[in-house]
Design a protein around this motif. Sequence first.
Motif, short mmCIF file in Angstrom:
data_model
loop_
_atom_site.label_atom_id
_atom_site.label_comp_id
_atom_site.label_asym_id
_atom_site.label_seq_id
_atom_site.Cartn_x
_atom_site.Cartn_y
_atom_site.Cartn_z
N GLY A 205 0.83 -1.20 0.00
CA GLY A 205 0.00 0.00 0.00
C GLY A 205 0.86 1.24 0.00
N LEU A 206 1.93 1.22 0.79
CA LEU A 206 2.91 2.32 0.80
C LEU A 206 3.58 2.42 -0.56
CD1 LEU A 206 4.75 4.46 2.11
CD2 LEU A 206 6.16 2.56 2.98
N PHE A 207 3.94 1.30 -1.14
CA PHE A 207 4.56 1.27 -2.47
C PHE A 207 3.68 2.04 -3.47
CE2 PHE A 207 7.35 -1.19 -5.43
CZ PHE A 207 6.73 -0.89 -6.64
N ILE A 208 2.38 1.75 -3.45
CA ILE A 208 1.45 2.39 -4.39
C ILE A 208 1.35 3.88 -4.10
CG2 ILE A 208 -0.98 2.50 -5.08
CD1 ILE A 208 -1.03 -0.58 -4.67
N ASN A 209 1.34 4.25 -2.82
CA ASN A 209 1.29 5.69 -2.47
C ASN A 209 2.54 6.42 -2.96
OD1 ASN A 209 -1.22 5.59 -1.24
ND2 ASN A 209 -0.38 5.14 0.79
N VAL A 210 3.68 5.76 -2.91
CA VAL A 210 4.91 6.36 -3.42
C VAL A 210 4.79 6.61 -4.93
CG1 VAL A 210 7.38 5.95 -3.85
CG2 VAL A 210 6.40 5.42 -1.61
N ILE A 211 4.24 5.64 -5.63
CA ILE A 211 4.06 5.81 -7.09
C ILE A 211 3.10 6.95 -7.37
CG2 ILE A 211 3.37 4.69 -9.23
CD1 ILE A 211 5.92 3.59 -7.83
N HIS A 271 11.67 -1.59 -2.34
CA HIS A 271 11.37 -2.63 -1.35
C HIS A 271 10.84 -1.94 -0.10
CE1 HIS A 271 11.76 -6.84 -0.37
NE2 HIS A 271 12.33 -6.56 0.78
N THR A 272 9.52 -1.99 0.08
CA THR A 272 8.88 -1.22 1.14
C THR A 272 8.61 -2.03 2.40
OG1 THR A 272 6.78 -1.69 0.02
CG2 THR A 272 7.78 0.47 -0.36
N SER A 273 9.14 -3.23 2.49
CA SER A 273 8.90 -4.07 3.66
C SER A 273 9.32 -3.34 4.94
CB SER A 273 9.68 -5.38 3.54
OG SER A 273 9.45 -6.21 4.65
N GLU A 274 8.46 -3.43 5.97
CA GLU A 274 8.75 -2.75 7.23
C GLU A 274 9.73 -3.54 8.10
OE1 GLU A 274 5.30 -2.34 9.62
OE2 GLU A 274 4.79 -4.48 9.61
N TYR A 275 9.95 -4.80 7.74
CA TYR A 275 10.85 -5.68 8.49
C TYR A 275 11.46 -6.64 7.50
CZ TYR A 275 12.36 -9.25 11.89
OH TYR A 275 13.09 -10.14 12.63
N GLU A 276 12.77 -6.79 7.53
CA GLU A 276 13.41 -7.62 6.53
C GLU A 276 14.71 -8.18 7.06
OE1 GLU A 276 13.09 -9.70 3.46
OE2 GLU A 276 11.79 -7.95 3.34
N GLY A 277 14.88 -9.50 6.97
CA GLY A 277 16.16 -10.09 7.32
C GLY A 277 17.21 -9.60 6.35
N TYR A 278 17.17 -10.11 5.18
CA TYR A 278 17.87 -9.56 4.02
C TYR A 278 17.34 -10.33 2.82
CZ TYR A 278 21.25 -7.78 0.73
OH TYR A 278 21.82 -7.15 -0.36
N SER A 279 16.42 -9.72 2.11
CA SER A 279 15.78 -10.41 1.01
C SER A 279 16.76 -10.62 -0.13
CB SER A 279 14.58 -9.60 0.51
OG SER A 279 13.97 -10.23 -0.60
N THR A 280 16.75 -11.83 -0.68
CA THR A 280 17.63 -12.14 -1.81
C THR A 280 17.32 -11.27 -3.02
OG1 THR A 280 17.70 -14.42 -1.00
CG2 THR A 280 18.54 -14.04 -3.21
N VAL A 281 16.09 -10.79 -3.12
CA VAL A 281 15.74 -9.96 -4.28
C VAL A 281 16.58 -8.69 -4.31
CG1 VAL A 281 13.39 -10.86 -4.41
CG2 VAL A 281 13.82 -8.76 -3.15
N HIS A 314 10.75 9.94 2.81
CA HIS A 314 11.83 10.33 1.91
C HIS A 314 11.94 9.41 0.69
CE1 HIS A 314 14.09 12.53 5.40
NE2 HIS A 314 13.04 13.20 4.94
N LEU A 315 11.15 8.35 0.64
CA LEU A 315 11.22 7.44 -0.49
C LEU A 315 11.01 8.14 -1.84
CD1 LEU A 315 9.35 4.28 0.89
CD2 LEU A 315 11.77 4.44 0.32
#
Length: 351
Positions: A205-211, A271-281, A314-315
């Motif tokens: 949802g945040l991703f879409i708002n940024v766009i 990558h708008t995830s609020e929590y992330e280990g370290y995504s391979t993507v 700031h995104l």
Amino acid sequence: MNKQKTLVILTPGFPANEDDTTCIPSMQIFVRGLKQSKPQLHVVVISFQYPFTASTYSWYGVEVIALAGKGRGQLFRLVTWRRVWQALKQHHSRYKIEGLLSFWIGEAAFMGNRFAKKYNLPHYTWLLGQDAKAGNHYVKQIKPEGRSLIAISDFLAKEFRINYGITPEHVIPTGIDITLFSALPVKRDIDIIGVGSLIPLKQYGLFINVIKSLSNKFPNIKTVICGKGPEMENLKKQIHKLKLGNNIQLNGELSHPEVLALMQQSKILLHTSEYEGYSTVLSEALYAGCHVVSLVNAMNTRPPQHHVPDNAEHLPVIIADLLSDNNLQHERVLVYPIQVIAAKIATLFGH
């Protein structure tokens, strides 16, 4: 007779066959990379829940034992665990087990820990994300030592220490297989790409708002989102409400090669995830030539092509600056090759 040296990997899920590229791609790349770098090592994967059909099969030379727990309730889970134990005992008598590697601190680590203690075997657990959050009851049951824990990132190691007072001794991210990438395209006609499960944690949802914010300056901005999940309908409604139908394309779940191909056509991975280990993507996008913009700073050091804002507001500013740069470079950035990652894991088991 000398028994064949064997490493056992315990996991909730594993690909049903070699064409099943959407099932935990990072794990697939690691297991395949490990087998390629250590061809004499017999690698066995015991998968608890998925595939949903119980069977034993070969996957790129790796023996896979699928127990088909299907994520069912407590009684069925106990049955699955008993089958895991039986499989481990059979392999312990047949092979020389060098150790066990469990994916996530969950049921795989719980069973791996019990078996390793009984038979005095090395056992490591790879923390991959949400298992480091507070409230994981398996941590209390397992009581792991820091030396037996591998965190996928510096952020995750710190998170686990804060929540459980235990510092993982090893920080090893997942790697990427550069052979899966084709030649870089001459033209990048996708401005922004998003890749991941459509779940609240990923904040699409945040991703879409940024766009939407960016569309004021870039009315023809082109964006694609690759992934499936329970948020799909909500995201469709949000896109319609914000009149972004010409700017955002929801591609659903694609095969891993299809996702990599789209990355190579993209300028930026958001990558708008609020929590992330370290995504391979993130690593894949960097090697695909994308600039990466993410909310979570997972590693203490990162390449200059990986941008992390102070906060979500700031995104749009960071992305607008990148899109406005007519000289923006899209060279490949290789941070975690799978050969290096596989070697680090193998070293833990004396290989």
